[in-house]
Scaffold this motif. Structure first.
Motif, PDB file in Angstrom:
ATOM      1  N   ASP A  11       0.957  -1.222   0.100  1.00  0.00           N
ATOM      2  CA  ASP A  11      -0.091  -0.114   0.086  1.00  0.00           C
ATOM      3  C   ASP A  11       0.685   1.308   0.033  1.00  0.00           C
ATOM      4  O   ASP A  11       0.236   2.489  -0.524  1.00  0.00           O
ATOM      5  N   ARG A  12       1.969   1.235   0.424  1.00  0.00           N
ATOM      6  CA  ARG A  12       2.983   2.461   0.798  1.00  0.00           C
ATOM      7  C   ARG A  12       3.925   2.219  -0.805  1.00  0.00           C
ATOM      8  O   ARG A  12       4.668   3.157  -0.977  1.00  0.00           O
ATOM      9  N   ILE A  13       4.120   1.178  -1.401  1.00  0.00           N
ATOM     10  CA  ILE A  13       4.905   1.307  -2.634  1.00  0.00           C
ATOM     11  C   ILE A  13       3.941   1.497  -3.647  1.00  0.00           C
ATOM     12  O   ILE A  13       3.340   0.637  -4.282  1.00  0.00           O
ATOM     13  N   ASN A  14       3.931   2.873  -3.845  1.00  0.00           N
ATOM     14  CA  ASN A  14       2.546   3.219  -4.632  1.00  0.00           C
ATOM     15  C   ASN A  14       2.800   4.293  -5.851  1.00  0.00           C
ATOM     16  O   ASN A  14       2.156   5.088  -6.018  1.00  0.00           O
ATOM     17  N   ASN A  15       3.972   3.861  -6.597  1.00  0.00           N
ATOM     18  CA  ASN A  15       4.247   4.757  -7.566  1.00  0.00           C
ATOM     19  C   ASN A  15       5.323   3.897  -8.552  1.00  0.00           C
ATOM     20  O   ASN A  15       5.731   2.809  -8.088  1.00  0.00           O
ATOM     21  N   TRP A  16       5.273   4.083  -9.618  1.00  0.00           N
ATOM     22  CA  TRP A  16       5.976   3.322 -10.834  1.00  0.00           C
ATOM     23  C   TRP A  16       7.167   3.096 -10.293  1.00  0.00           C
ATOM     24  O   TRP A  16       7.807   1.885 -10.323  1.00  0.00           O
ATOM     25  N   ASP A  17       7.922   4.177 -10.000  1.00  0.00           N
ATOM     26  CA  ASP A  17       9.357   4.134  -9.708  1.00  0.00           C
ATOM     27  C   ASP A  17       9.762   3.536  -8.226  1.00  0.00           C
ATOM     28  O   ASP A  17      10.739   2.815  -8.233  1.00  0.00           O
ATOM     29  N   LEU A  18       8.889   3.395  -7.365  1.00  0.00           N
ATOM     30  CA  LEU A  18       8.841   2.757  -6.167  1.00  0.00           C
ATOM     31  C   LEU A  18       8.859   1.324  -6.437  1.00  0.00           C
ATOM     32  O   LEU A  18       9.752   0.367  -5.802  1.00  0.00           O
ATOM     33  N   VAL A  19       8.176   0.743  -7.291  1.00  0.00           N
ATOM     34  CA  VAL A  19       7.979  -0.654  -7.597  1.00  0.00           C
ATOM     35  C   VAL A  19       9.299  -0.921  -8.516  1.00  0.00           C
ATOM     36  O   VAL A  19      10.006  -1.902  -8.259  1.00  0.00           O
ATOM     37  N   ASP A  20       9.672  -0.117  -9.439  1.00  0.00           N
ATOM     38  CA  ASP A  20      10.801  -0.590 -10.255  1.00  0.00           C
ATOM     39  C   ASP A  20      12.180  -0.423  -9.471  1.00  0.00           C
ATOM     40  O   ASP A  20      12.971  -1.419  -9.912  1.00  0.00           O
ATOM     41  N   ARG A  21      12.094   0.271  -8.442  1.00  0.00           N
ATOM     42  CA  ARG A  21      13.628   0.123  -7.862  1.00  0.00           C
ATOM     43  C   ARG A  21      13.657  -0.959  -6.836  1.00  0.00           C
ATOM     44  O   ARG A  21      14.861  -1.286  -6.703  1.00  0.00           O
ATOM     45  N   SER A  22      12.571  -1.749  -6.749  1.00  0.00           N
ATOM     46  CA  SER A  22      12.952  -2.754  -5.589  1.00  0.00           C
ATOM     47  C   SER A  22      12.335  -4.103  -6.065  1.00  0.00           C
ATOM     48  O   SER A  22      12.496  -5.145  -5.444  1.00  0.00           O
ATOM     49  N   ALA A  23      11.334  -4.023  -6.766  1.00  0.00           N
ATOM     50  CA  ALA A  23      10.525  -5.294  -7.289  1.00  0.00           C
ATOM     51  C   ALA A  23      11.311  -6.510  -7.943  1.00  0.00           C
ATOM     52  O   ALA A  23      11.554  -7.471  -7.326  1.00  0.00           O
ATOM     53  N   PRO A  24      12.298  -6.073  -8.818  1.00  0.00           N
ATOM     54  CA  PRO A  24      13.251  -7.092  -9.328  1.00  0.00           C
ATOM     55  C   PRO A  24      14.157  -7.794  -8.231  1.00  0.00           C
ATOM     56  O   PRO A  24      14.519  -9.003  -8.195  1.00  0.00           O
ATOM     57  N   SER A  25      14.598  -6.962  -7.225  1.00  0.00           N
ATOM     58  CA  SER A  25      15.466  -7.725  -6.444  1.00  0.00           C
ATOM     59  C   SER A  25      14.897  -8.183  -5.073  1.00  0.00           C
ATOM     60  O   SER A  25      15.240  -9.339  -4.557  1.00  0.00           O
ATOM     61  N   VAL A  26      13.948  -7.569  -4.576  1.00  0.00           N
ATOM     62  CA  VAL A  26      13.292  -7.788  -3.383  1.00  0.00           C
ATOM     63  C   VAL A  26      12.222  -9.021  -3.647  1.00  0.00           C
ATOM     64  O   VAL A  26      12.000 -10.049  -3.036  1.00  0.00           O
ATOM     65  N   ILE A  27      11.571  -8.812  -4.788  1.00  0.00           N
ATOM     66  CA  ILE A  27      10.683 -10.287  -5.047  1.00  0.00           C
ATOM     67  C   ILE A  27      11.127 -10.825  -6.228  1.00  0.00           C
ATOM     68  O   ILE A  27      11.017 -12.176  -6.019  1.00  0.00           O
ATOM     69  N   GLY A  28      11.684 -10.554  -7.270  1.00  0.00           N
ATOM     70  CA  GLY A  28      12.093 -11.297  -8.362  1.00  0.00           C
ATOM     71  C   GLY A  28      13.255 -12.449  -7.826  1.00  0.00           C
ATOM     72  O   GLY A  28      12.968 -13.512  -8.177  1.00  0.00           O
ATOM     73  N   ILE A  29      14.188 -11.868  -7.325  1.00  0.00           N
ATOM     74  CA  ILE A  29      15.259 -12.696  -6.840  1.00  0.00           C
ATOM     75  C   ILE A  29      14.790 -13.740  -5.793  1.00  0.00           C
ATOM     76  O   ILE A  29      15.159 -15.189  -6.101  1.00  0.00           O
ATOM     77  N   TYR A  30      14.013 -13.308  -4.855  1.00  0.00           N
ATOM     78  CA  TYR A  30      13.486 -14.333  -4.038  1.00  0.00           C
ATOM     79  C   TYR A  30      12.791 -15.500  -4.709  1.00  0.00           C
ATOM     80  O   TYR A  30      12.860 -16.474  -4.134  1.00  0.00           O
ATOM     81  N   LEU A  31      12.186 -15.136  -5.732  1.00  0.00           N
ATOM     82  CA  LEU A  31      11.327 -16.241  -6.417  1.00  0.00           C
ATOM     83  C   LEU A  31      12.054 -16.965  -7.410  1.00  0.00           C
ATOM     84  O   LEU A  31      11.671 -17.912  -8.006  1.00  0.00           O
ATOM     85  N   ILE A  32      13.183 -16.754  -7.804  1.00  0.00           N
ATOM     86  CA  ILE A  32      13.892 -17.390  -8.653  1.00  0.00           C
ATOM     87  C   ILE A  32      13.879 -18.884  -8.767  1.00  0.00           C
ATOM     88  O   ILE A  32      13.715 -19.650  -9.597  1.00  0.00           O
TER      89      ILE A  32
END
Length: 236
Positions: free
Chosen positions: A109-130
């Protein structure tokens, strides 16, 4: 500069405040126009935020969550940047990576702008799910929250870096009819990146969907093609 240890949210905000620039506040507000209406700005350059976040990368997640609660855009950007730096640490444990993953999803709910997502989703979500099931990304792709949908496609960047393109195309297919421009742009950008791994796979996807996908998505997707190929797809 030496990394700070056991820092807290208050200390981080004090450091950001030192660089407050009222002259750039309005410019920053235009930049984050898609964020929630209650968001405030300090007028900081992102490079400054990233540099300070790197110094505070050892901040405990309990304190990072306090930063996510801030009304200030730059503070939240600092929070996700700290999460990104922590997720990329070579010595990170599986438990620490899971804690970052859980915090991101719990406080989306607080990660609510495109660059907040892009800054962290690949490493925090993506790498975890590899090396794990990807079901959560498909759930996010069907969310009513546009930022969760953007997380779904953006997170696949971590897979692309490993040469795995299938999830990017599958999630893109789910999102193709998304009404939000920022999702359409993300789809086009990420399938373009997948196409760098396998151009024929991108062309197969385009051949199947070119007549129904948005022009925004299409233009982003074909950006790296030669002029003749771009003209071919734009004529469809």
């Amino acid at each position: 500069m030496k990394t700070l240890k056991e820092t807290n949210a208050k200390e981080f905000i004090i450091e950001l405040e030192k660089h407050r620039n009222e002259e750039d506040v309005e410019k920053m507000k235009r930049f984050i126009k898609n964020s929630d209406s209650s968001t405030l700005c300090m007028g900081l350059h992102m490079r400054t935020v990233f540099q300070i976040a790197k110094r505070f990368m050892e901040t405990p997640l309990t304190e990072v969550e306090k930063l996510l609660d801030s009304s200030y855009y730059e503070v939240r950007m600092g929070a996700v940047s700290i999460m990104d730096y922590q997720a990329k640490k070579k010595q990170i444990t599986e438990s620490q990576r899971k804690s970052l993953f859980d915090l991101y999803l719990r406080r989306h709910d607080r990660i609510n702008n495109w660059d907040l997502v892009d800054r962290s989703a690949p490493s925090v979500i993506g790498i975890y799910l590899i090396d794990k099931p990807k079901n959560i990304l498909y759930d996010l792709a069907r969310s009513n929250n546009m930022w969760e949908r953007r997380t779904a496609i953006v997170s696949t960047h971590a897979f692309l870096k490993k040469g795995e393109i299938d999830h990017t195309f599958r999630i893109a297919e789910i999102l193709l009819d998304d009404p939000e421009e920022l999702i359409q742009k993300a789809i086009g950008s990420w399938i373009r990146e997948a196409g760098k791994q396998n151009e024929q796979a991108l062309k197969r996807f385009l051949n199947k969907h070119v007549s129904t996908m948005s022009r925004i998505t299409l233009r982003y997707a074909i950006e790296k093609f030669d002029k003749e190929t771009r003209r071919f797809y734009l004529s469809k």
